[in-house]
Design a protein around this motif. Structure first.
Motif, PDB file in Angstrom:
ATOM      1  N   ILE A 216       0.837  -1.203   0.000  1.00 14.36           N
ATOM      2  CA  ILE A 216       0.000   0.000   0.000  1.00 14.36           C
ATOM      3  C   ILE A 216       0.874   1.256   0.000  1.00 14.36           C
ATOM      4  CG2 ILE A 216      -1.707   1.338   1.316  1.00 14.36           C
ATOM      5  CD1 ILE A 216      -2.994  -1.241   2.197  1.00 14.36           C
ATOM      6  N   SER A 217       0.564   2.149  -0.921  1.00 18.45           N
ATOM      7  CA  SER A 217       1.264   3.436  -0.985  1.00 18.45           C
ATOM      8  C   SER A 217       0.288   4.450  -1.580  1.00 18.45           C
ATOM      9  CB  SER A 217       2.489   3.328  -1.905  1.00 18.45           C
ATOM     10  OG  SER A 217       2.058   3.226  -3.256  1.00 18.45           O
ATOM     11  N   LEU A 218       0.723   5.685  -1.668  1.00 15.16           N
ATOM     12  CA  LEU A 218      -0.045   6.641  -2.457  1.00 15.16           C
ATOM     13  C   LEU A 218       0.270   6.414  -3.930  1.00 15.16           C
ATOM     14  CD1 LEU A 218       0.365   9.944  -0.377  1.00 15.16           C
ATOM     15  CD2 LEU A 218      -1.491   8.267  -0.295  1.00 15.16           C
ATOM     16  N   ARG A 219      -0.625   6.852  -4.812  1.00 13.15           N
ATOM     17  CA  ARG A 219      -0.332   6.848  -6.241  1.00 13.15           C
ATOM     18  C   ARG A 219      -0.947   8.090  -6.873  1.00 13.15           C
ATOM     19  NH1 ARG A 219       1.665   4.173 -10.631  1.00 13.15           N
ATOM     20  NH2 ARG A 219       0.572   4.635 -12.575  1.00 13.15           N
ATOM     21  N   SER A 220      -0.173   8.705  -7.768  1.00 10.97           N
ATOM     22  CA  SER A 220      -0.638   9.901  -8.445  1.00 10.97           C
ATOM     23  C   SER A 220      -0.519   9.687  -9.953  1.00 10.97           C
ATOM     24  CB  SER A 220       0.238  11.088  -8.018  1.00 10.97           C
ATOM     25  OG  SER A 220       0.138  12.132  -8.959  1.00 10.97           O
ATOM     26  N   ASP A 221      -1.406  10.306 -10.720  1.00 14.41           N
ATOM     27  CA  ASP A 221      -1.308  10.201 -12.175  1.00 14.41           C
ATOM     28  C   ASP A 221      -0.184  11.076 -12.712  1.00 14.41           C
ATOM     29  OD1 ASP A 221      -3.436   8.479 -12.276  1.00 14.41           O
ATOM     30  OD2 ASP A 221      -4.920  10.099 -12.470  1.00 14.41           O
ATOM     31  N   GLY A 357       6.925   5.117   4.768  1.00  9.43           N
ATOM     32  CA  GLY A 357       5.644   4.702   4.198  1.00  9.43           C
ATOM     33  C   GLY A 357       4.611   5.805   4.302  1.00  9.43           C
ATOM     34  N   VAL A 358       3.351   5.438   4.055  1.00 11.81           N
ATOM     35  CA  VAL A 358       2.317   6.477   4.003  1.00 11.81           C
ATOM     36  C   VAL A 358       1.922   6.879   5.420  1.00 11.81           C
ATOM     37  CG1 VAL A 358       0.492   4.732   3.658  1.00 11.81           C
ATOM     38  CG2 VAL A 358       0.064   7.133   3.046  1.00 11.81           C
ATOM     39  N   LEU A 359       1.870   8.178   5.627  1.00  2.33           N
ATOM     40  CA  LEU A 359       1.547   8.757   6.936  1.00  2.33           C
ATOM     41  C   LEU A 359       0.232   9.515   6.816  1.00  2.33           C
ATOM     42  CD1 LEU A 359       2.294   9.841   9.839  1.00  2.33           C
ATOM     43  CD2 LEU A 359       3.498  11.704   8.673  1.00  2.33           C
ATOM     44  N   TYR A 360      -0.671   9.280   7.779  1.00  3.34           N
ATOM     45  CA  TYR A 360      -1.960   9.977   7.773  1.00  3.34           C
ATOM     46  C   TYR A 360      -2.115  10.840   9.020  1.00  3.34           C
ATOM     47  CZ  TYR A 360      -3.136   6.055   4.611  1.00  3.34           C
ATOM     48  OH  TYR A 360      -3.145   5.113   3.610  1.00  3.34           O
ATOM     49  N   HIS A 361      -2.566  12.068   8.835  1.00  4.98           N
ATOM     50  CA  HIS A 361      -3.034  12.897   9.954  1.00  4.98           C
ATOM     51  C   HIS A 361      -4.460  13.310   9.619  1.00  4.98           C
ATOM     52  CE1 HIS A 361       0.913  14.592  11.908  1.00  4.98           C
ATOM     53  NE2 HIS A 361       1.110  13.370  11.483  1.00  4.98           N
ATOM     54  N   GLU A 362      -5.332  13.263  10.613  1.00  2.00           N
ATOM     55  CA  GLU A 362      -6.695  13.794  10.423  1.00  2.00           C
ATOM     56  C   GLU A 362      -7.034  14.683  11.611  1.00  2.00           C
ATOM     57  OE1 GLU A 362      -9.875  10.957   9.934  1.00  2.00           O
ATOM     58  OE2 GLU A 362     -11.380  12.537   9.823  1.00  2.00           O
ATOM     59  N   TYR A 363      -7.475  15.899  11.335  1.00  2.00           N
ATOM     60  CA  TYR A 363      -7.852  16.812  12.419  1.00  2.00           C
ATOM     61  C   TYR A 363      -9.265  17.321  12.196  1.00  2.00           C
ATOM     62  CZ  TYR A 363      -2.718  17.452  12.541  1.00  2.00           C
ATOM     63  OH  TYR A 363      -1.372  17.271  12.570  1.00  2.00           O
ATOM     64  N   PRO A 379       3.591   5.120   9.589  1.00  2.00           N
ATOM     65  CA  PRO A 379       3.996   3.989   8.746  1.00  2.00           C
ATOM     66  C   PRO A 379       4.513   2.779   9.528  1.00  2.00           C
ATOM     67  CG  PRO A 379       4.896   6.037   7.858  1.00  2.00           C
ATOM     68  CD  PRO A 379       4.199   6.386   9.139  1.00  2.00           C
ATOM     69  N   THR A 380       5.372   2.999  10.500  1.00  2.00           N
ATOM     70  CA  THR A 380       5.935   1.841  11.198  1.00  2.00           C
ATOM     71  C   THR A 380       4.840   1.000  11.847  1.00  2.00           C
ATOM     72  OG1 THR A 380       8.089   2.857  11.504  1.00  2.00           O
ATOM     73  CG2 THR A 380       7.494   1.131  13.070  1.00  2.00           C
ATOM     74  N   GLY A 381       3.816   1.650  12.394  1.00  2.00           N
ATOM     75  CA  GLY A 381       2.709   0.907  12.978  1.00  2.00           C
ATOM     76  C   GLY A 381       2.021   0.035  11.931  1.00  2.00           C
ATOM     77  N   GLN A 382       1.909   0.568  10.704  1.00  3.06           N
ATOM     78  CA  GLN A 382       1.265  -0.193   9.626  1.00  3.06           C
ATOM     79  C   GLN A 382       2.097  -1.404   9.228  1.00  3.06           C
ATOM     80  OE1 GLN A 382      -0.607   2.407   6.513  1.00  3.06           O
ATOM     81  NE2 GLN A 382       0.408   4.030   7.665  1.00  3.06           N
ATOM     82  N   ASN A 383       3.417  -1.330   9.401  1.00  8.91           N
ATOM     83  CA  ASN A 383       4.283  -2.444   8.986  1.00  8.91           C
ATOM     84  C   ASN A 383       4.436  -3.540  10.039  1.00  8.91           C
ATOM     85  OD1 ASN A 383       5.085  -1.972   6.315  1.00  8.91           O
ATOM     86  ND2 ASN A 383       6.680  -0.515   6.938  1.00  8.91           N
TER      87      ASN A 383
END
Lengths: 434, 157
Positions: A216-221, A357-363, A379-383
């Protein structure tokens, strides 16, 4: 064949934070194979509650000294989405430059200082200083230039201060950017090519182990997705970042103070190898040539190759930095002020590819522009679940080797993920829904 | 000259270096100095070393002294004095950073460390009273160091 095995590596070295490897086999049955995370939890999200939107990124940038920039940029993006703050194209380009510098620095340090000692059969980077001083000097030279990109664009590399919600408080000068560009071409390119040569000579020391998982990662066109993109999974396809909770599914396990994650299978992998598998078609030629030289192929399922994928994308970060500087200068640097007039107060999500890896913040912000709720998924938690699954698959394959060999293979496996345990150990302490 | 702060302001007294830098900046105490905050990345100190020039590094250091005690020491003494550095980058503390700079021939001659004995290194705490009230002494020690250094004759490299 041995049927009993008992390995306990207390406080694994050359990873950030405290983790223990525990493997236990009795009469041929694997009872335990896991990475125990024992560090005391840190309540980042609780710390954010009640803080103004000006402060959120400053606090999160201090969560971790080595992941400072990734947290800061991700935090800014979450805040801007929550408050409806549009940013300029120049701001996006400067942030992409910052991410390139930080990724380049982190990847190079990991490959040279944390992974290479294993490939050379020494316990740390210090013996290399005596035996291979030119390699250590090269690594430090590359780190310094990557660090200087951060200094020029953000004021200070490790604790950046000029990036704020809505833009930058200071724009770098044309002269500063041209000097970075010159050093990238004259110093970084030869150092990078030499790095690829050095690693090529060591490539046979990378263990041959394959276990397919979900990547899982981000992907951009538009580009090799680091700054932004949709969530992309090798199992689930592309998903909007708004659905990030369904693409992480945090859960608690007894042996870890950091939460684990899973999506389509029992675990998934994030980081350079996931980015490579999902986005190798977006890399520049320098990086693709390095991948060819280092034997990194599309759909690679060997987690030890994460270090190689880091080196490959470091080449992209260097060359794309040159391209970004050219674009900034072609467009002409504009002395813009940051846009800090909120048009709404709601919820926003930031998703960024940081080195691990991919990092998410939501506020969620209240009407006074203060943080009402926050969530960070690191990311480390996801791995972590993926590391445990790798260990469970790896140990039976290598059970005939000496205990010392098995231990080293397991240590190298964990190090390949470049875990930042300090960042991953945190507990959600704020109710998420409004 | 450079004043380099090491430490994490989110962790109580580990933020003493950053607090000292903020005071110097606010009160314009060293207008000619470059102020650098490397946060917890002690290895980044190498990036800021130059062959010439004075480097003063401010860090919370567990030295077995009273909280708030300010001690000036040199890199040679670091191994003996710094016993606490678990927030370092992948195990790189100041001692390792100096060892690395030394072995690749990039250790400047003029490096001084000002250590402050912490009382509390806990997340989400500000500075303890003992350490907060030591800040003037830290600044006086930096200024004394600048004077001492100016009085000496330094060969250019």
């Amino acid at each position: 064949m041995s049927t009993d095995l008992d390995i306990k590596v207390h406080h694994l070295t050359r990873v950030e934070g405290h983790g223990n490897i525990v493997v236990n086999m009795k009469q041929g049955v694997l009872e335990k194979a896991r990475l125990e995370i024992v560090e005391a939890p840190r309540y980042f999200e609780a710390m954010l509650k009640g803080r103004s939107f000006h402060e959120a990124a400053i606090i999160t940038s201090r969560i971790c000294g080595i992941c400072s920039l990734g947290h800061q940029i991700t935090s800014l993006k979450a805040t801007e989405q929550a408050l409806g703050l549009e940013v300029s194209e120049q701001t996006v380009l400067l942030r992409k430059l910052l991410i390139h510098g930080a990724t380049l620095q982190s990847n190079v340090l990991h490959a040279y200082f944390l992974a290479a000692p294993d490939f050379l059969g020494v316990g740390s980077v210090f013996p290399l200083v005596g035996s291979h001083p030119e390699i250590v000097k090269r690594a430090l030279r590359m780190k310094r230039l990557a660090n200087d990109i951060g200094d020029v664009v953000s004021g200070r590399a490790v604790h950046p201060i000029t990036p704020v919600p809505g833009g930058f408080t200071r724009i770098p000068t044309e002269k500063e950017l041209l000097e970075i560009r010159r050093r990238l071409i004259e110093d970084m390119v030869p150092d990078y090519l030499a790095t690829v040569d050095t690693l090529q000579a060591l490539a046979e020391a990378i263990p041959d182990f394959t276990r397919e998982t979900e990547y899982i990662s981000l992907r951009s066109d538009h580009d090799y997705a680091l700054y932004d993109g949709d969530i992309c999974s090798t199992d689930a396809g592309r998903v909007d970042t708004a659905d990030y909770l369904g693409m992480t599914n945090e859960f608690i396990v007894p042996h870890s103070t950091s939460k684990h994650c899973k999506v389509s299978r029992s675990s998934y992998m994030v980081g350079a190898l996931a980015r490579w598998n999902n986005n190798h078609d977006k890399l520049c030629d320098t990086a693709l040539n390095a991948a060819g030289a280092l034997g990194l192929e599309p759909n690679c399922h060997n987690p030890y190759m994460n270090t190689i994928a880091q080196v490959v994308e470091a080449g992209h970060c260097a060359m794309d930095s040159v391209a970004i500087i050219d674009r900034l200068l072609d467009d002409g640097l504009k002395n813009e002020r940051p846009n800090q007039e909120p048009t709404r107060y709601g919820t926003g999500i930031g998703a960024t590819e940081v080195p691990r890896g991919v990092l998410y913040h939501e506020y969620t912000y209240d009407r006074q522009g203060r943080v009402a709720a926050a969530n960070c998924i690191i990311p480390t938690g996801q791995n972590l679940a993926n590391i445990d699954d790798d260990m469970k698959a790896l140990v039976p394959e290598i059970i005939d080797r000496s205990k010392q060999d098995i231990t080293l293979m397991l240590e190298m496996l964990v190090r390949a993920y470049d875990p930042c345990i300090s960042c991953s150990v945190h507990m959600l302490d704020v109710q998420f829904k409004e | 000259m450079k004043v380099i702060a090491v430490g994490n302001p989110l962790y109580g007294d580990d933020g003493v270096g950053a607090a000292v830098l903020a005071r110097i900046e606010r009160e314009h105490l060293l207008p000619d100095a470059v102020l650098v905050d490397v946060h917890t990345d002690a290895l980044a100190v190498i990036d800021h070393f130059t062959p010439d020039g004075l480097h003063v590094i401010i860090d919370a250091a567990k030295m077995g002294e009273q909280p708030g005690r300010v001690v000036r020491f040199t890199p040679d003494e670091v191994r003996l004095r710094i016993k606490w550095d678990h927030l370092s980058l992948h195990g790189f503390g100041l001692a390792e950073t100096f060892a690395m700079a030394e072995s690749i021939g990039e250790m400047p001659e003029r490096v001084v460390i000002i250590g402050v004995e912490p009382e509390t290194i806990q997340i989400d705490r500000g500075l303890s009273d003992a350490v907060a009230s030591a800040i003037p002494e830290v600044i006086a020690t930096i200024l004394a160091e600048v004077q001492r250094d100016a009085a000496e004759d330094h060969p250019r490299h």
